[in-house]
Design a protein around this motif. Structure first.
Motif, PDB file in Angstrom:
ATOM      1  N   GLY A 190     -30.486   4.770 -31.315  1.00  0.00           N
ATOM      2  CA  GLY A 190     -31.943   4.861 -31.320  1.00  0.00           C
ATOM      3  C   GLY A 190     -32.382   5.765 -30.201  1.00  0.00           C
ATOM      4  N   ARG A 191     -33.272   5.311 -29.411  1.00  0.00           N
ATOM      5  CA  ARG A 191     -33.715   6.180 -28.313  1.00  0.00           C
ATOM      6  C   ARG A 191     -32.987   5.854 -27.017  1.00  0.00           C
ATOM      7  N   GLU A 192     -32.015   4.983 -27.076  1.00  0.00           N
ATOM      8  CA  GLU A 192     -31.240   4.659 -25.882  1.00  0.00           C
ATOM      9  C   GLU A 192     -29.866   5.301 -25.943  1.00  0.00           C
ATOM     10  N   LYS A 193     -29.298   5.533 -24.768  1.00  0.00           N
ATOM     11  CA  LYS A 193     -27.921   6.002 -24.714  1.00  0.00           C
ATOM     12  C   LYS A 193     -27.106   4.923 -24.024  1.00  0.00           C
ATOM     13  N   ILE A 194     -26.160   4.398 -24.755  1.00  0.00           N
ATOM     14  CA  ILE A 194     -25.369   3.286 -24.239  1.00  0.00           C
ATOM     15  C   ILE A 194     -24.069   3.814 -23.660  1.00  0.00           C
ATOM     16  N   TYR A 195     -23.814   3.447 -22.400  1.00  0.00           N
ATOM     17  CA  TYR A 195     -22.577   3.891 -21.758  1.00  0.00           C
ATOM     18  C   TYR A 195     -21.544   2.773 -21.754  1.00  0.00           C
ATOM     19  N   GLN A 196     -20.300   3.206 -21.856  1.00  0.00           N
ATOM     20  CA  GLN A 196     -19.203   2.269 -22.042  1.00  0.00           C
ATOM     21  C   GLN A 196     -18.021   2.693 -21.178  1.00  0.00           C
ATOM     22  N   LEU A 197     -17.303   1.719 -20.681  1.00  0.00           N
ATOM     23  CA  LEU A 197     -16.167   1.994 -19.796  1.00  0.00           C
ATOM     24  C   LEU A 197     -14.934   2.471 -20.569  1.00  0.00           C
ATOM     25  N   HIS A 198     -14.265   3.444 -19.987  1.00  0.00           N
ATOM     26  CA  HIS A 198     -12.972   3.920 -20.501  1.00  0.00           C
ATOM     27  C   HIS A 198     -11.992   3.916 -19.338  1.00  0.00           C
ATOM     28  N   PRO A 199     -11.302   2.852 -19.119  1.00  0.00           N
ATOM     29  CA  PRO A 199     -10.503   2.736 -17.895  1.00  0.00           C
ATOM     30  C   PRO A 199      -9.190   3.520 -17.917  1.00  0.00           C
ATOM     31  N   GLU A 200      -8.826   4.069 -19.047  1.00  0.00           N
ATOM     32  CA  GLU A 200      -7.504   4.708 -19.156  1.00  0.00           C
ATOM     33  C   GLU A 200      -7.194   5.719 -18.055  1.00  0.00           C
ATOM     34  N   PRO A 201      -8.103   6.614 -17.704  1.00  0.00           N
ATOM     35  CA  PRO A 201      -7.756   7.608 -16.667  1.00  0.00           C
ATOM     36  C   PRO A 201      -7.348   6.997 -15.343  1.00  0.00           C
TER      37      PRO A 201
ATOM     38  N   VAL B 249      -4.351   7.150 -11.163  1.00  0.00           N
ATOM     39  CA  VAL B 249      -4.427   6.643  -9.794  1.00  0.00           C
ATOM     40  C   VAL B 249      -3.341   5.602  -9.562  1.00  0.00           C
ATOM     41  N   LYS B 250      -3.166   4.764 -10.562  1.00  0.00           N
ATOM     42  CA  LYS B 250      -2.155   3.714 -10.434  1.00  0.00           C
ATOM     43  C   LYS B 250      -0.764   4.319 -10.235  1.00  0.00           C
ATOM     44  N   GLN B 251      -0.498   5.351 -11.006  1.00  0.00           N
ATOM     45  CA  GLN B 251       0.814   5.988 -10.869  1.00  0.00           C
ATOM     46  C   GLN B 251       0.981   6.623  -9.498  1.00  0.00           C
ATOM     47  N   TRP B 252      -0.060   7.252  -9.046  1.00  0.00           N
ATOM     48  CA  TRP B 252       0.005   7.874  -7.721  1.00  0.00           C
ATOM     49  C   TRP B 252       0.265   6.803  -6.667  1.00  0.00           C
ATOM     50  N   LEU B 253      -0.424   5.683  -6.816  1.00  0.00           N
ATOM     51  CA  LEU B 253      -0.279   4.595  -5.853  1.00  0.00           C
ATOM     52  C   LEU B 253       1.115   3.991  -5.888  1.00  0.00           C
ATOM     53  N   SER B 254       1.680   3.927  -7.078  1.00  0.00           N
ATOM     54  CA  SER B 254       2.969   3.240  -7.217  1.00  0.00           C
ATOM     55  C   SER B 254       4.038   3.924  -6.373  1.00  0.00           C
ATOM     56  N   TYR B 255       3.854   5.230  -6.162  1.00  0.00           N
ATOM     57  CA  TYR B 255       4.805   5.941  -5.314  1.00  0.00           C
ATOM     58  C   TYR B 255       4.795   5.381  -3.898  1.00  0.00           C
ATOM     59  N   TYR B 256       3.620   4.950  -3.441  1.00  0.00           N
ATOM     60  CA  TYR B 256       3.510   4.474  -2.067  1.00  0.00           C
ATOM     61  C   TYR B 256       3.721   2.971  -1.928  1.00  0.00           C
TER      62      TYR B 256
ATOM     63  N   GLU C 280      -6.123  -1.402  -0.315  1.00  0.00           N
ATOM     64  CA  GLU C 280      -7.509  -1.565  -0.758  1.00  0.00           C
ATOM     65  C   GLU C 280      -7.717  -0.912  -2.121  1.00  0.00           C
ATOM     66  N   VAL C 281      -7.131   0.265  -2.286  1.00  0.00           N
ATOM     67  CA  VAL C 281      -7.246   0.956  -3.565  1.00  0.00           C
ATOM     68  C   VAL C 281      -6.510   0.173  -4.648  1.00  0.00           C
ATOM     69  N   LYS C 282      -5.369  -0.321  -4.271  1.00  0.00           N
ATOM     70  CA  LYS C 282      -4.574  -1.075  -5.244  1.00  0.00           C
ATOM     71  C   LYS C 282      -5.330  -2.314  -5.718  1.00  0.00           C
ATOM     72  N   GLN C 283      -5.959  -2.984  -4.769  1.00  0.00           N
ATOM     73  CA  GLN C 283      -6.712  -4.173  -5.160  1.00  0.00           C
ATOM     74  C   GLN C 283      -7.888  -3.814  -6.061  1.00  0.00           C
ATOM     75  N   TRP C 284      -8.555  -2.754  -5.717  1.00  0.00           N
ATOM     76  CA  TRP C 284      -9.669  -2.321  -6.553  1.00  0.00           C
ATOM     77  C   TRP C 284      -9.168  -2.014  -7.958  1.00  0.00           C
ATOM     78  N   LEU C 285      -8.043  -1.356  -8.002  1.00  0.00           N
ATOM     79  CA  LEU C 285      -7.490  -0.933  -9.280  1.00  0.00           C
ATOM     80  C   LEU C 285      -7.026  -2.121 -10.125  1.00  0.00           C
ATOM     81  N   SER C 286      -6.541  -3.131  -9.454  1.00  0.00           N
ATOM     82  CA  SER C 286      -5.977  -4.261 -10.196  1.00  0.00           C
ATOM     83  C   SER C 286      -7.045  -4.950 -11.050  1.00  0.00           C
TER      84      SER C 286
END
Lengths: 107, 107
Positions: free
Chosen positions: B66-77, B81-88, A80-86
């Motif tokens: 301006g008076r808004e704060k725009i948030y943006q995705l940074h998926p790198e971190p 998780v991906k590396q941790w998952l790859s072990y399993y 499930e985590v893997k799919q989310w991550l993909s």
DNA sequence: TTGACACATAACCAAAAGGTGTTATATTCT
DNA sequence: AGAATATAACACCTTTTGGTTATGTGTCAA
């Protein structure tokens, strides 16, 4: 009646470093609780609580063997985590996708 | 003291469903806080807290416009998780002997 | 059958998470 | 300048989390 599939969801289960370490230990080999607890600087009762959370997420299971309870790894829910991550992999694997993803109708 | 006293790790950050939904929203397009908050049944203040946690995990960043704060995705971190998952992954993709007994099929 | 061992469970506690509302500050628009 | 808007900062409340100790239950071995 079958147990609810996700009383404790997998994301919560793996959020804790102690529980991730437990999973790693069990990936090496199945173990009784006492052996798991030896790896941590906390009481066996505290470890048991973590084990129960992992069990509710169906990441581990335990069988009784004499007076010991042996826990073993069940990695399937991690898919499930893997799919989310993909879904997010595209964002770091091809940088151009930050524009591309706008045309996709997700969900 | 370059290291922040409380660095939120990625696993904790993505453990919450609300925060995962925020990430999904931001993967579609960058947005101001108010627009994010509209998607949830909770106060803007509560949403801001979630945004701060995501920011500490460096999963998002915000710029003032301006008076808004725009948030943006940074998926790198998420690679952590991906590396941790790859072990399993090998445990469910390669059917190692240790996990022979796992014959559950997927949904 | 008695005692040590392995584990479960209950009661309790502190701290963090997740939520609320209110007030403060900065920016934009008349 | 003054009103309206967007967000930040602050104080507070409740629930959950992660830990403790104490006690109970079943198992093995002398």
């Amino acid at each position: 009646m079958a147990a609810p599939a996700e009383k404790h969801d997998v994301f919560k289960a793996i959020a804790d470093p102690t529980r991730r370490e437990v999973l790693r230990l069990l990936s090496e080999s199945e173990r009784p609780i006492s052996e798991i607890a030896d790896h941590f600087d906390m009481s066996r009762t505290a470890v048991t609580k973590h084990l129960n959370i992992l069990k509710e997420a169906e990441l581990i299971s335990g069988r009784k063997e004499g007076r010991e309870k042996i826990y073993q790894l069940h990695p399937e829910p991690l898919t499930e985590v893997k799919q989310w991550l993909s879904y997010y992999e595209r964002f770091w694997e091809n940088k151009l996708s930050m524009l591309k993803h706008l045309v996709e109708d997700e969900k």
